[in-house]
Scaffold this motif. Structure first.
Motif, PDB file in Angstrom:
ATOM      1  N   HIS A 299       0.864  -1.179   0.000  1.00 20.97           N
ATOM      2  CA  HIS A 299       0.000   0.000   0.000  1.00 20.97           C
ATOM      3  C   HIS A 299       0.900   1.228   0.000  1.00 20.97           C
ATOM      4  CE1 HIS A 299      -2.785  -3.065   1.476  1.00 20.97           C
ATOM      5  NE2 HIS A 299      -3.788  -2.216   1.345  1.00 20.97           N
ATOM      6  N   TYR A 300       0.542   2.214  -0.805  1.00 25.26           N
ATOM      7  CA  TYR A 300       1.315   3.449  -0.860  1.00 25.26           C
ATOM      8  C   TYR A 300       0.395   4.622  -0.563  1.00 25.26           C
ATOM      9  CZ  TYR A 300       4.538   0.454  -3.516  1.00 25.26           C
ATOM     10  OH  TYR A 300       5.378  -0.561  -3.918  1.00 25.26           O
ATOM     11  N   PHE A 301       1.007   5.815  -0.477  1.00 26.12           N
ATOM     12  CA  PHE A 301       0.214   7.034  -0.433  1.00 26.12           C
ATOM     13  C   PHE A 301       0.468   7.752  -1.745  1.00 26.12           C
ATOM     14  CE2 PHE A 301      -0.549  11.522   0.476  1.00 26.12           C
ATOM     15  CZ  PHE A 301      -1.800  11.453   1.046  1.00 26.12           C
ATOM     16  N   SER A 302      -0.584   7.989  -2.508  1.00 27.80           N
ATOM     17  CA  SER A 302      -0.428   8.666  -3.789  1.00 27.80           C
ATOM     18  C   SER A 302      -0.258  10.159  -3.548  1.00 27.80           C
ATOM     19  CB  SER A 302      -1.657   8.416  -4.668  1.00 27.80           C
ATOM     20  OG  SER A 302      -1.655   9.369  -5.727  1.00 27.80           O
ATOM     21  N   ARG A 303       0.911  10.677  -3.918  1.00 26.14           N
ATOM     22  CA  ARG A 303       1.156  12.112  -3.726  1.00 26.14           C
ATOM     23  C   ARG A 303       0.343  12.950  -4.699  1.00 26.14           C
ATOM     24  NH1 ARG A 303       7.439  12.698  -4.243  1.00 26.14           N
ATOM     25  NH2 ARG A 303       6.906  11.437  -6.054  1.00 26.14           N
ATOM     26  N   SER A 304       0.110  12.408  -5.920  1.00 22.36           N
ATOM     27  CA  SER A 304      -0.653  13.211  -6.887  1.00 22.36           C
ATOM     28  C   SER A 304      -2.134  13.247  -6.528  1.00 22.36           C
ATOM     29  CB  SER A 304      -0.455  12.679  -8.312  1.00 22.36           C
ATOM     30  OG  SER A 304      -0.799  11.314  -8.392  1.00 22.36           O
ATOM     31  N   ARG A 305      -2.671  12.114  -6.020  1.00 23.18           N
ATOM     32  CA  ARG A 305      -4.098  12.079  -5.707  1.00 23.18           C
ATOM     33  C   ARG A 305      -4.380  12.309  -4.225  1.00 23.18           C
ATOM     34  NH1 ARG A 305      -5.955   6.759  -6.822  1.00 23.18           N
ATOM     35  NH2 ARG A 305      -3.805   6.032  -7.034  1.00 23.18           N
ATOM     36  N   GLN A 306      -3.286  12.275  -3.394  1.00 21.46           N
ATOM     37  CA  GLN A 306      -3.413  12.484  -1.939  1.00 21.46           C
ATOM     38  C   GLN A 306      -4.383  11.498  -1.300  1.00 21.46           C
ATOM     39  OE1 GLN A 306      -1.904  15.205   0.247  1.00 21.46           O
ATOM     40  NE2 GLN A 306      -0.408  14.889  -1.390  1.00 21.46           N
TER      41      GLN A 306
ATOM     42  N   HIS B 268      -3.917   1.237  -2.629  1.00 24.51           N
ATOM     43  CA  HIS B 268      -3.632  -0.194  -2.608  1.00 24.51           C
ATOM     44  C   HIS B 268      -3.196  -0.571  -4.015  1.00 24.51           C
ATOM     45  CE1 HIS B 268      -5.213  -4.581  -2.023  1.00 24.51           C
ATOM     46  NE2 HIS B 268      -3.902  -4.520  -2.076  1.00 24.51           N
ATOM     47  N   LYS B 269      -1.906  -0.736  -4.203  1.00 28.09           N
ATOM     48  CA  LYS B 269      -1.344  -0.983  -5.532  1.00 28.09           C
ATOM     49  C   LYS B 269      -1.990  -2.213  -6.159  1.00 28.09           C
ATOM     50  CE  LYS B 269       1.874  -0.649  -8.836  1.00 28.09           C
ATOM     51  NZ  LYS B 269       1.836   0.403  -9.844  1.00 28.09           N
ATOM     52  N   GLY B 270      -2.532  -2.036  -7.359  1.00 27.68           N
ATOM     53  CA  GLY B 270      -3.167  -3.150  -8.056  1.00 27.68           C
ATOM     54  C   GLY B 270      -4.681  -3.147  -7.944  1.00 27.68           C
ATOM     55  N   ALA B 271      -5.235  -2.244  -7.100  1.00 29.65           N
ATOM     56  CA  ALA B 271      -6.696  -2.209  -6.931  1.00 29.65           C
ATOM     57  C   ALA B 271      -7.388  -1.919  -8.265  1.00 29.65           C
ATOM     58  CB  ALA B 271      -7.084  -1.171  -5.889  1.00 29.65           C
ATOM     59  N   THR B 272      -6.784  -1.046  -9.087  1.00 33.80           N
ATOM     60  CA  THR B 272      -7.353  -0.741 -10.412  1.00 33.80           C
ATOM     61  C   THR B 272      -6.848  -1.715 -11.477  1.00 33.80           C
ATOM     62  OG1 THR B 272      -7.427   1.613  -9.869  1.00 33.80           O
ATOM     63  CG2 THR B 272      -7.550   1.044 -12.205  1.00 33.80           C
ATOM     64  N   SER B 273      -5.560  -1.972 -11.467  1.00 34.72           N
ATOM     65  CA  SER B 273      -4.924  -2.710 -12.571  1.00 34.72           C
ATOM     66  C   SER B 273      -4.869  -4.219 -12.353  1.00 34.72           C
ATOM     67  CB  SER B 273      -3.492  -2.192 -12.761  1.00 34.72           C
ATOM     68  OG  SER B 273      -2.722  -2.480 -11.596  1.00 34.72           O
ATOM     69  N   GLY B 274      -5.103  -4.672 -11.105  1.00 34.28           N
ATOM     70  CA  GLY B 274      -4.937  -6.102 -10.811  1.00 34.28           C
ATOM     71  C   GLY B 274      -3.496  -6.489 -10.514  1.00 34.28           C
ATOM     72  N   LEU B 275      -2.559  -5.538 -10.704  1.00 31.64           N
ATOM     73  CA  LEU B 275      -1.136  -5.836 -10.531  1.00 31.64           C
ATOM     74  C   LEU B 275      -0.722  -5.653  -9.073  1.00 31.64           C
ATOM     75  CD1 LEU B 275      -0.084  -3.951 -13.784  1.00 31.64           C
ATOM     76  CD2 LEU B 275      -0.418  -6.410 -13.507  1.00 31.64           C
ATOM     77  N   VAL B 276      -1.327  -6.471  -8.196  1.00 28.76           N
ATOM     78  CA  VAL B 276      -1.041  -6.420  -6.762  1.00 28.76           C
ATOM     79  C   VAL B 276       0.409  -6.834  -6.508  1.00 28.76           C
ATOM     80  CG1 VAL B 276      -1.594  -7.545  -4.552  1.00 28.76           C
ATOM     81  CG2 VAL B 276      -3.434  -6.813  -6.091  1.00 28.76           C
ATOM     82  N   GLN B 277       1.059  -6.165  -5.555  1.00 30.00           N
ATOM     83  CA  GLN B 277       2.441  -6.506  -5.194  1.00 30.00           C
ATOM     84  C   GLN B 277       2.437  -7.263  -3.868  1.00 30.00           C
ATOM     85  OE1 GLN B 277       4.233  -2.597  -5.133  1.00 30.00           O
ATOM     86  NE2 GLN B 277       4.705  -2.646  -7.321  1.00 30.00           N
ATOM     87  N   ASN B 278       2.763  -8.552  -3.918  1.00 28.12           N
ATOM     88  CA  ASN B 278       2.825  -9.369  -2.704  1.00 28.12           C
ATOM     89  C   ASN B 278       4.229  -9.326  -2.114  1.00 28.12           C
ATOM     90  OD1 ASN B 278       0.090 -10.726  -2.625  1.00 28.12           O
ATOM     91  ND2 ASN B 278       0.755 -11.152  -4.727  1.00 28.12           N
ATOM     92  N   ILE B 279       4.310  -8.977  -0.837  1.00 30.60           N
ATOM     93  CA  ILE B 279       5.614  -8.774  -0.195  1.00 30.60           C
ATOM     94  C   ILE B 279       6.272 -10.106   0.132  1.00 30.60           C
ATOM     95  CG2 ILE B 279       6.830  -7.602   1.673  1.00 30.60           C
ATOM     96  CD1 ILE B 279       5.019  -5.625   0.446  1.00 30.60           C
ATOM     97  N   VAL B 280       7.494 -10.289  -0.341  1.00 30.13           N
ATOM     98  CA  VAL B 280       8.293 -11.455   0.025  1.00 30.13           C
ATOM     99  C   VAL B 280       9.155 -11.103   1.239  1.00 30.13           C
ATOM    100  CG1 VAL B 280      10.149 -12.985  -0.755  1.00 30.13           C
ATOM    101  CG2 VAL B 280       8.301 -12.357  -2.326  1.00 30.13           C
ATOM    102  N   GLU B 281       9.664  -9.877   1.263  1.00 32.69           N
ATOM    103  CA  GLU B 281      10.488  -9.420   2.390  1.00 32.69           C
ATOM    104  C   GLU B 281      10.404  -7.913   2.484  1.00 32.69           C
ATOM    105  OE1 GLU B 281      14.683 -11.051   3.574  1.00 32.69           O
ATOM    106  OE2 GLU B 281      15.069  -9.247   2.429  1.00 32.69           O
ATOM    107  N   MET B 282      10.406  -7.397   3.712  1.00 33.72           N
ATOM    108  CA  MET B 282      10.506  -5.946   3.918  1.00 33.72           C
ATOM    109  C   MET B 282      11.720  -5.658   4.797  1.00 33.72           C
ATOM    110  SD  MET B 282       7.947  -3.237   5.858  1.00 33.72           S
ATOM    111  CE  MET B 282       6.898  -2.767   4.487  1.00 33.72           C
TER     112      MET B 282
END
Lengths: 169, 169
Positions: free
Chosen positions: A67-74, A78-92
């Protein structure tokens, strides 16, 4: 532990705590954001540099999806909510002064992460070290970027429709 | 080409130019900085996230050695000038909206890049995806970072002496 009632995060109390302890005490900048480097867990390629506010970082940690914070849309994004290209975390990972995180991800769908349609946002190379022998530290010629991806992975218009382009001049 | 007399960089004139052309038209933020992700060219590991002002980016491109702008000291910073751990650029990339660069480097000396003494600044892992089944999106327990490097590569005191620690609370 120096608990903070609102979040999972500890209050920052000392350099030793921040750099050398096992406490998560992230530093958000004056806009409330922390930088996030996102790499492909398999290839190691850098896919994007994003930003998270406190809520985005908490949701990423809790759900295992970026999940990110969109600076342009403020807004929370949730990355992939529109495109389906969800990013699953392997390691942080988090860095020494805890003002940046690095996530290694597996991208769902066709594996792209860039709104322009490429796999990585970093699809152009900048030539370096082209020294001018008469003036060290100066460049000989105009810089010309070189594309590293020649085919777009998806058609942005088909995926995002008329959502405004996030790039700002 | 839309020349800018002061630098190697082009003026930003359109989204198409910025995203789809071969012109280098970087976007510096309100503090005059662009983000730089630095990875090890061999292992792919993220070593650090730094910042460059216009001068640092120009010098990096011209010399092939990483230069940053130190936000804590507010000076141009030729990485390795004090420690000997110079970062030689193997490849530089720039992202879609040209507000971030990615450099793949070979580090001179003992190969470390972190002022705390570790190889990478990202020497701690954040556990993710530890869902609370009764409250999805909430974490079960206190987060505890896990060290990924157990030995420091160098002794920061011996290398940096009494130079102030760049970490700020």
């Amino acid at each position: 532990m120096t608990a903070n009632n609102n979040t999972l995060f500890q209050k920052r109390v000392s350099i030793e705590q921040v750099e050398e302890s096992n406490e998560l005490a992230p530093k958000f900048d004056k806009d409330g954001l922390i930088s996030c480097i996102t790499t492909d867990a398999t290839s190691g390629e850098v896919l994007m540099l994003g930003y998270m506010n406190s809520e985005a970082l908490e949701k990423t940690i809790a759900t295992g999806e970026a999940h990110y914070f969109s600076r342009s849309r403020q807004v929370l994004w949730h990355k992939g909510a529109t495109s389906g290209l969800v990013q699953n975390i392997v390691e942080m990972r988090i860095d020494d002064d805890q003002d940046a995180v690095w996530i290694r991800v597996k991208v769902a769908g066709n594996g792209a992460s860039c709104h322009v349609g490429y796999r990585s946002c970093f699809y152009r190379k900048v030539p370096v070290g082209n020294r001018n022998e008469n003036a060290p530290g100066q460049m000989d010629e105009q810089i010309c970027l070189e594309f590293t991806e020649h085919e777009k992975t998806f058609n942005p218009l088909a995926v995002y429709g008329d959502v405004p382009n996030p790039t700002q001049l």
